[in-house]
Design an enzyme around this catalytic site. Structure first.
Site, PDB file in Angstrom:
ATOM      1  N   ASP A  18       0.798  -1.228   0.000  1.00  0.00           N
ATOM      2  CA  ASP A  18       0.000   0.000   0.000  1.00  0.00           C
ATOM      3  C   ASP A  18       0.831   1.279   0.000  1.00  0.00           C
ATOM      4  O   ASP A  18       0.363   2.338   0.393  1.00  0.00           O
ATOM      5  CB  ASP A  18      -0.938  -0.004   1.201  1.00  0.00           C
ATOM      6  CG  ASP A  18      -0.193   0.020   2.527  1.00  0.00           C
ATOM      7  OD1 ASP A  18       1.038  -0.200   2.530  1.00  0.00           O
ATOM      8  OD2 ASP A  18      -0.832   0.261   3.562  1.00  0.00           O
ATOM      9  N   GLU A  19       2.063   1.195  -0.464  1.00  0.00           N
ATOM     10  CA  GLU A  19       2.920   2.380  -0.435  1.00  0.00           C
ATOM     11  C   GLU A  19       3.903   2.365  -1.605  1.00  0.00           C
ATOM     12  O   GLU A  19       4.455   1.330  -1.949  1.00  0.00           O
ATOM     13  CB  GLU A  19       3.693   2.409   0.886  1.00  0.00           C
ATOM     14  CG  GLU A  19       4.444   3.669   1.139  1.00  0.00           C
ATOM     15  CD  GLU A  19       5.046   3.717   2.535  1.00  0.00           C
ATOM     16  OE1 GLU A  19       5.492   4.789   2.907  1.00  0.00           O
ATOM     17  OE2 GLU A  19       5.060   2.687   3.243  1.00  0.00           O
TER      18      GLU A  19
END
Length: 75
Positions: A18-19
């Site tokens: 998620d990054e």
């Protein structure tokens, strides 16, 4: 669509599920401010996935990460 946002950047460095870091120094869409690019990405993710995301913007990865952490604390 959502994929178009990422296709417009030459350098994408995923960090985790998620990054990611996007180098928008020379973005293909011609938007002059990185913060405006971040706003567009956030808006597209919200429209297509109904998710709220955060973005840290700076001229290097370390400061972008610090910026993001501070913003998340303030929310």
């Amino acid at each position: 669509g959502l994929g178009d946002v990422y296709k417009r950047q030459d350098i994408i460095e995923p960090l985790s599920l998620d990054e990611a870091f996007l180098d928008v120094t020379e973005n293909k869409k011609g938007i002059s401010l990185a913060v405006d690019i971040a706003k567009e990405i956030k808006q597209k993710i919200r429209e297509h996935l109904n998710l709220v995301v955060s973005a840290g913007v700076s001229y290097n990865k370390f400061l972008a990460k610090i910026n993001l952490s501070i913003c998340q604390l303030l929310l």
